[in-house]
Design a protein around this motif. Structure first.
Motif: not given
Length: 63
Positions: A44-63
């Motif tokens: 992943f590029c940096c931008g897509c990695f950030d989007k992926l993490v943001d999406q997971c965290r917005s759904r409760g994945g805050k480990r």
């Protein structure tokens, strides 16, 4: 084959910072997935990695 590395999400050619950070998933998939037995290699590029993490965290994945 160009030999260039691209983001597996957006298709952008990876730049210096993307290569430096090397955001990736490498996993031999076990059972319970439609990818049973496959080896998954994603970069992943940096931008897509950030989007992926943001999406997971917005759904409760805050480990």
């Amino acid at each position: 084959m160009t030999g260039k590395n691209v983001c597996d999400l957006c298709g952008k050619e990876l730049d210096f910072w993307d290569e430096q950070e090397n955001y990736s998933i490498h996993k031999e998939v076990g059972y319970g997935s439609k990818y049973d037995g496959e080896v998954i290699d994603l970069r992943f590029c940096c931008g897509c990695f950030d989007k992926l993490v943001d999406q997971c965290r917005s759904r409760g994945g805050k480990r």
